[in-house]
Design a protein around this motif. Structure first.
Motif, PDB file in Angstrom:
ATOM      1  N   UNK A  50     -26.582  15.393 -39.020  1.00  6.95           N
ATOM      2  CA  UNK A  50     -26.248  14.341 -38.018  1.00  6.95           C
ATOM      3  C   UNK A  50     -24.771  14.101 -38.242  1.00  6.95           C
ATOM      4  N   UNK A  51     -24.102  14.077 -36.901  1.00 12.66           N
ATOM      5  CA  UNK A  51     -22.636  13.585 -36.926  1.00 12.66           C
ATOM      6  C   UNK A  51     -22.356  13.297 -35.552  1.00 12.66           C
ATOM      7  N   UNK A  52     -21.856  12.181 -35.407  1.00 12.36           N
ATOM      8  CA  UNK A  52     -21.528  11.678 -33.857  1.00 12.36           C
ATOM      9  C   UNK A  52     -22.371  11.873 -32.930  1.00 12.36           C
ATOM     10  N   UNK A  53     -23.607  11.249 -33.256  1.00 13.26           N
ATOM     11  CA  UNK A  53     -24.751  11.496 -32.285  1.00 13.26           C
ATOM     12  C   UNK A  53     -25.606  12.744 -32.094  1.00 13.26           C
ATOM     13  N   UNK A  54     -24.762  13.604 -32.649  1.00 15.50           N
ATOM     14  CA  UNK A  54     -25.508  15.199 -32.322  1.00 15.50           C
ATOM     15  C   UNK A  54     -26.167  15.529 -33.875  1.00 15.50           C
ATOM     16  N   UNK A  55     -27.421  16.125 -33.507  1.00 15.66           N
ATOM     17  CA  UNK A  55     -28.213  16.719 -34.697  1.00 15.66           C
ATOM     18  C   UNK A  55     -27.836  18.099 -34.862  1.00 15.66           C
ATOM     19  N   UNK A  56     -27.396  18.822 -35.810  1.00 21.33           N
ATOM     20  CA  UNK A  56     -27.164  20.317 -35.915  1.00 21.33           C
ATOM     21  C   UNK A  56     -28.234  20.779 -36.735  1.00 21.33           C
ATOM     22  N   UNK A  57     -29.104  21.616 -36.210  1.00 21.28           N
ATOM     23  CA  UNK A  57     -30.577  22.061 -36.706  1.00 21.28           C
ATOM     24  C   UNK A  57     -30.158  23.837 -36.797  1.00 21.28           C
ATOM     25  N   UNK A  58     -29.297  24.250 -36.181  1.00 21.14           N
ATOM     26  CA  UNK A  58     -29.137  25.583 -35.873  1.00 21.14           C
ATOM     27  C   UNK A  58     -27.426  25.957 -35.674  1.00 21.14           C
ATOM     28  N   UNK A  59     -27.060  26.859 -36.216  1.00 17.91           N
ATOM     29  CA  UNK A  59     -25.709  27.230 -36.239  1.00 17.91           C
ATOM     30  C   UNK A  59     -25.533  28.782 -35.611  1.00 17.91           C
ATOM     31  N   UNK A  60     -24.657  28.876 -34.724  1.00 18.73           N
ATOM     32  CA  UNK A  60     -24.348  29.997 -34.282  1.00 18.73           C
ATOM     33  C   UNK A  60     -23.083  30.625 -34.800  1.00 18.73           C
ATOM     34  N   UNK A  61     -23.079  31.679 -35.201  1.00 17.33           N
ATOM     35  CA  UNK A  61     -21.900  32.569 -35.605  1.00 17.33           C
ATOM     36  C   UNK A  61     -21.378  33.467 -34.854  1.00 17.33           C
ATOM     37  N   UNK A  62     -20.092  33.731 -34.490  1.00 15.18           N
ATOM     38  CA  UNK A  62     -19.605  34.941 -33.626  1.00 15.18           C
ATOM     39  C   UNK A  62     -18.632  35.464 -34.350  1.00 15.18           C
ATOM     40  N   UNK A  63     -18.246  36.736 -33.724  1.00 17.77           N
ATOM     41  CA  UNK A  63     -17.249  37.599 -34.131  1.00 17.77           C
ATOM     42  C   UNK A  63     -15.970  36.883 -34.037  1.00 17.77           C
ATOM     43  N   UNK A  64     -14.941  37.146 -34.784  1.00 20.06           N
ATOM     44  CA  UNK A  64     -13.670  36.707 -34.706  1.00 20.06           C
ATOM     45  C   UNK A  64     -13.038  37.589 -33.379  1.00 20.06           C
ATOM     46  N   UNK A  65     -11.964  36.837 -32.526  1.00 16.98           N
ATOM     47  CA  UNK A  65     -11.448  37.699 -31.587  1.00 16.98           C
ATOM     48  C   UNK A  65      -9.909  37.681 -31.953  1.00 16.98           C
TER      49      UNK A  65
END
Length: 134
Positions: A50-65
């Motif tokens: 939890x950070x600044x009112x947002x709960x992070x349960x899933x993280x998306x990873x994307x390729x670099x551009x």
């Protein structure tokens, strides 16, 4: 009342066309991904953050551009952490607070998304930090 029509000069036509091009919404460049190419991946966190009112349960990873490398060059700090922040879109505060298992899983998943040359370069460094190719 009669209507007077004036023929436009080639310069007036060119100016009008230029105004149309400028006012038309610009379509951004986009990648055309080959079939089976994984551009993004999601990791479920074992321990949510939890950070600044947002709960992070899933993280998306994307390729670099390309723009990510430009951004990386302009930023100062721990390059690995900045790179993770770029590919995940997460604040560094969230990344720093991840449970060990989540951080390792995220790091491993992110490495698979690095450009081939960077993955190969990372593979040439041994566990003690020495270049394994002599």
């Amino acid at each position: 009342m009669s209507q007077i029509t004036k023929a436009a000069t080639p310069q007036e036509i060119a100016a009008a066309e230029a105004r149309q091009v400028k006012s038309a919404p610009q379509e951004p460049a986009r990648q055309i991904l080959p079939e089976g190419f994984e551009a993004e991946k999601s990791i479920d966190l074992v321990v949510p953050i939890e950070f600044r009112g947002t709960v992070y349960e899933r993280v998306n990873i994307r390729r670099l551009k390309g723009r990510d490398f430009l951004k990386l060059q302009q930023m100062a700090g721990n390059e690995d952490m900045i790179l993770l922040a770029i590919v995940t879109g997460l604040p560094t505060e969230v990344l720093e607070e991840l449970a060990g298992d989540d951080f390792v899983a995220l790091t491993e998943a992110a490495q698979a998304f690095l450009p081939r040359r960077l993955r190969e370069a990372a593979g040439t460094i041994s566990a003690d930090g020495q270049d394994s190719q002599a």
